[in-house]
Scaffold this motif. Structure first.
Motif, mmCIF file in Angstrom:
data_model
loop_
_atom_site.group_PDB
_atom_site.id
_atom_site.type_symbol
_atom_site.label_atom_id
_atom_site.label_comp_id
_atom_site.label_asym_id
_atom_site.label_seq_id
_atom_site.Cartn_x
_atom_site.Cartn_y
_atom_site.Cartn_z
ATOM 1 N N ASP A 51 0.826 -1.207 0.000
ATOM 2 C CA ASP A 51 0.000 0.000 0.000
ATOM 3 C C ASP A 51 0.864 1.263 0.000
ATOM 4 O O ASP A 51 0.607 2.235 0.710
ATOM 5 C CB ASP A 51 -0.956 0.019 1.198
ATOM 6 C CG ASP A 51 -2.046 1.090 1.044
ATOM 7 O OD1 ASP A 51 -2.371 1.442 -0.104
ATOM 8 O OD2 ASP A 51 -2.545 1.582 2.076
ATOM 9 N N HIS A 52 1.913 1.219 -0.815
ATOM 10 C CA HIS A 52 2.799 2.374 -0.978
ATOM 11 C C HIS A 52 3.334 2.317 -2.401
ATOM 12 O O HIS A 52 3.960 1.326 -2.787
ATOM 13 C CB HIS A 52 3.940 2.334 0.035
ATOM 14 C CG HIS A 52 4.729 3.608 0.084
ATOM 15 N ND1 HIS A 52 4.149 4.852 0.174
ATOM 16 C CD2 HIS A 52 6.076 3.836 0.049
ATOM 17 C CE1 HIS A 52 5.078 5.780 0.202
ATOM 18 N NE2 HIS A 52 6.262 5.189 0.122
ATOM 19 N N HIS A 53 3.076 3.361 -3.177
ATOM 20 C CA HIS A 53 3.231 3.257 -4.622
ATOM 21 C C HIS A 53 4.278 4.230 -5.163
ATOM 22 O O HIS A 53 4.151 5.446 -4.978
ATOM 23 C CB HIS A 53 1.886 3.511 -5.303
ATOM 24 C CG HIS A 53 0.807 2.602 -4.803
ATOM 25 N ND1 HIS A 53 0.003 2.925 -3.728
ATOM 26 C CD2 HIS A 53 0.437 1.362 -5.200
ATOM 27 C CE1 HIS A 53 -0.839 1.933 -3.496
ATOM 28 N NE2 HIS A 53 -0.600 0.969 -4.374
ATOM 29 N N PRO A 54 5.295 3.715 -5.847
ATOM 30 C CA PRO A 54 6.333 4.577 -6.425
ATOM 31 C C PRO A 54 5.907 5.119 -7.782
ATOM 32 O O PRO A 54 4.942 4.646 -8.393
ATOM 33 C CB PRO A 54 7.510 3.610 -6.586
ATOM 34 C CG PRO A 54 6.837 2.308 -6.931
ATOM 35 C CD PRO A 54 5.566 2.283 -6.103
ATOM 36 N N ASP A 55 6.643 6.111 -8.263
ATOM 37 C CA ASP A 55 6.502 6.570 -9.642
ATOM 38 C C ASP A 55 7.407 5.701 -10.505
ATOM 39 O O ASP A 55 8.599 5.526 -10.199
ATOM 40 C CB ASP A 55 6.917 8.039 -9.770
ATOM 41 C CG ASP A 55 5.977 8.967 -9.018
ATOM 42 O OD1 ASP A 55 4.779 8.634 -8.916
ATOM 43 O OD2 ASP A 55 6.446 10.012 -8.530
ATOM 44 N N THR A 61 15.084 0.521 -22.646
ATOM 45 C CA THR A 61 16.139 -0.307 -22.047
ATOM 46 C C THR A 61 16.274 -0.143 -20.540
ATOM 47 O O THR A 61 17.157 -0.751 -19.937
ATOM 48 C CB THR A 61 17.507 0.004 -22.687
ATOM 49 O OG1 THR A 61 17.814 1.390 -22.486
ATOM 50 C CG2 THR A 61 17.494 -0.317 -24.175
ATOM 51 N N TYR A 62 15.436 0.677 -19.924
ATOM 52 C CA TYR A 62 15.568 0.854 -18.480
ATOM 53 C C TYR A 62 14.241 1.279 -17.859
ATOM 54 O O TYR A 62 13.310 1.714 -18.544
ATOM 55 C CB TYR A 62 16.667 1.865 -18.140
ATOM 56 C CG TYR A 62 16.416 3.279 -18.613
ATOM 57 C CD1 TYR A 62 15.682 4.184 -17.844
ATOM 58 C CD2 TYR A 62 16.924 3.721 -19.831
ATOM 59 C CE1 TYR A 62 15.459 5.473 -18.267
ATOM 60 C CE2 TYR A 62 16.703 5.016 -20.268
ATOM 61 C CZ TYR A 62 15.969 5.891 -19.482
ATOM 62 O OH TYR A 62 15.745 7.171 -19.908
ATOM 63 N N LEU A 63 14.194 1.143 -16.536
ATOM 64 C CA LEU A 63 13.031 1.540 -15.747
ATOM 65 C C LEU A 63 13.513 2.450 -14.627
ATOM 66 O O LEU A 63 14.350 2.049 -13.811
ATOM 67 C CB LEU A 63 12.352 0.296 -15.155
ATOM 68 C CG LEU A 63 11.215 0.522 -14.151
ATOM 69 C CD1 LEU A 63 10.042 1.234 -14.809
ATOM 70 C CD2 LEU A 63 10.768 -0.818 -13.555
ATOM 71 N N ASP A 64 13.017 3.685 -14.598
ATOM 72 C CA ASP A 64 13.341 4.609 -13.516
ATOM 73 C C ASP A 64 12.280 4.507 -12.425
ATOM 74 O O ASP A 64 11.075 4.443 -12.716
ATOM 75 C CB ASP A 64 13.405 6.048 -14.025
ATOM 76 C CG ASP A 64 14.740 6.368 -14.686
ATOM 77 O OD1 ASP A 64 15.674 5.551 -14.575
ATOM 78 O OD2 ASP A 64 14.846 7.439 -15.313
ATOM 79 N N VAL A 65 12.735 4.513 -11.180
ATOM 80 C CA VAL A 65 11.841 4.384 -10.033
ATOM 81 C C VAL A 65 12.118 5.532 -9.066
ATOM 82 O O VAL A 65 13.277 5.843 -8.776
ATOM 83 C CB VAL A 65 12.055 3.037 -9.301
ATOM 84 C CG1 VAL A 65 11.039 2.894 -8.168
ATOM 85 C CG2 VAL A 65 11.963 1.869 -10.273
ATOM 86 N N ARG A 66 11.051 6.147 -8.578
ATOM 87 C CA ARG A 66 11.174 7.204 -7.566
ATOM 88 C C ARG A 66 10.075 6.999 -6.535
ATOM 89 O O ARG A 66 8.908 6.789 -6.891
ATOM 90 C CB ARG A 66 11.043 8.588 -8.200
ATOM 91 C CG ARG A 66 11.117 9.747 -7.184
ATOM 92 C CD ARG A 66 11.026 11.088 -7.897
ATOM 93 N NE ARG A 66 10.885 12.209 -6.980
ATOM 94 C CZ ARG A 66 11.893 12.889 -6.448
ATOM 95 N NH1 ARG A 66 13.135 12.543 -6.744
ATOM 96 N NH2 ARG A 66 11.680 13.902 -5.630
ATOM 97 N N THR A 67 10.444 7.055 -5.267
ATOM 98 C CA THR A 67 9.459 6.897 -4.209
ATOM 99 C C THR A 67 9.603 8.005 -3.177
ATOM 100 O O THR A 67 10.712 8.432 -2.839
ATOM 101 C CB THR A 67 9.576 5.511 -3.529
ATOM 102 O OG1 THR A 67 8.602 5.420 -2.479
ATOM 103 C CG2 THR A 67 10.963 5.275 -2.956
ATOM 104 N N THR A 68 8.459 8.489 -2.711
ATOM 105 C CA THR A 68 8.403 9.483 -1.648
ATOM 106 C C THR A 68 7.090 9.300 -0.909
ATOM 107 O O THR A 68 6.143 8.710 -1.447
ATOM 108 C CB THR A 68 8.509 10.912 -2.214
ATOM 109 O OG1 THR A 68 8.652 11.846 -1.142
ATOM 110 C CG2 THR A 68 7.288 11.283 -3.032
ATOM 111 N N SER A 69 7.024 9.766 0.311
ATOM 112 C CA SER A 69 5.782 9.688 1.089
ATOM 113 C C SER A 69 5.026 10.991 0.901
ATOM 114 O O SER A 69 5.352 12.013 1.513
ATOM 115 C CB SER A 69 6.097 9.442 2.569
ATOM 116 O OG SER A 69 6.680 8.162 2.748
#
Length: 217
Positions: A51-55, A61-69
């Motif tokens: 129940d916490h969702h990143p961007d 060729t790649y996957l960027d991930v960013r997470t914040t509350s």
């Protein structure tokens, strides 16, 4: 949920993750679109369970991930736990999280009257005003696709450089970027506020700031 300091995040983040302007980021080089999509789906399933969702930004060729509350506007323990889970999923897929080269760009407008100009920029850019301590000092894209614009308090004297970019990078990237800028004909204008930020200028005097999480709350 308690906000973490930049130092706490840097010390606790999994390998390959970097703290940039309120979010924890990594790049997962999957090699092709199908592998990236499979990893994205695995991350999405884990995020639903937590129940916490990143961007997630999937490229060929790649996957960027960013997470914040988002409820506190900073990185918390939830983000560190999610980053750890994503790193585990990446390892199972044979992918190593990378931080090299990641950066976040924001634009700064020097103005003595942020409260007067912020509504205009929010309107023309289709962004939302953000109020910090009663001052409308930035506008942000709700979708997170465009660089944020913040309003740096300044005098009204002319001439002045009204706009300048702020580039947020990992502390390990500051020196190489400064060296590259100097080799390209730029100058180091000031390091008086280092390691929070360094001011550089191009051969015509246009300025840019390299910013890090260091020495900030």
């Amino acid at each position: 949920m308690t906000k973490l300091s930049g130092r706490e995040i840097a010390e606790q983040a999994p390998d390959g993750w970097v703290y940039l302007l309120g979010g924890l980021q990594t790049r997962l080089r999957t090699g092709n679109f199908a592998a990236g999509l499979a990893l994205l789906n695995a991350i999405a399933a884990a995020a639903e369970e937590m129940d916490h969702h990143p961007d997630l930004d999937l490229r060929y060729t790649y996957l960027d991930v960013r997470t914040t509350s988002h409820d506190v506007g900073r990185v918390t323990g939830r983000d560190l736990r999610l980053a750890g889970t994503i790193s585990d999923l990446a390892a199972r897929a044979g992918v190593t999280p990378e931080r090299a080269g990641l950066a976040v760009l924001e634009l700064a407008l020097d103005t003595p009257a942020a409260d007067r100009v912020a509504p205009f920029w929010a309107a023309v850019l289709g962004m939302e005003q953000r109020d910090h301590d009663g001052v409308n000092d930035e506008v942000r894209d709700a979708a997170g696709r465009l660089p944020a614009v913040w309003f740096q308090r300044s005098g009204s004297q002319e001439p002045r450089q009204r706009w300048h970019p702020d580039l947020w990078v990992d502390p390990s990237e500051v020196r190489p970027r400064i060296d590259a800028a100097l080799a390209a004909g730029g100058t180091l204008v000031s390091d008086a506020d280092a390691p929070r930020f360094w001011v550089l200028a191009d051969p015509e005097g246009n300025r840019v700031c390299l910013c890090t999480w260091q020495d900030r709350g």
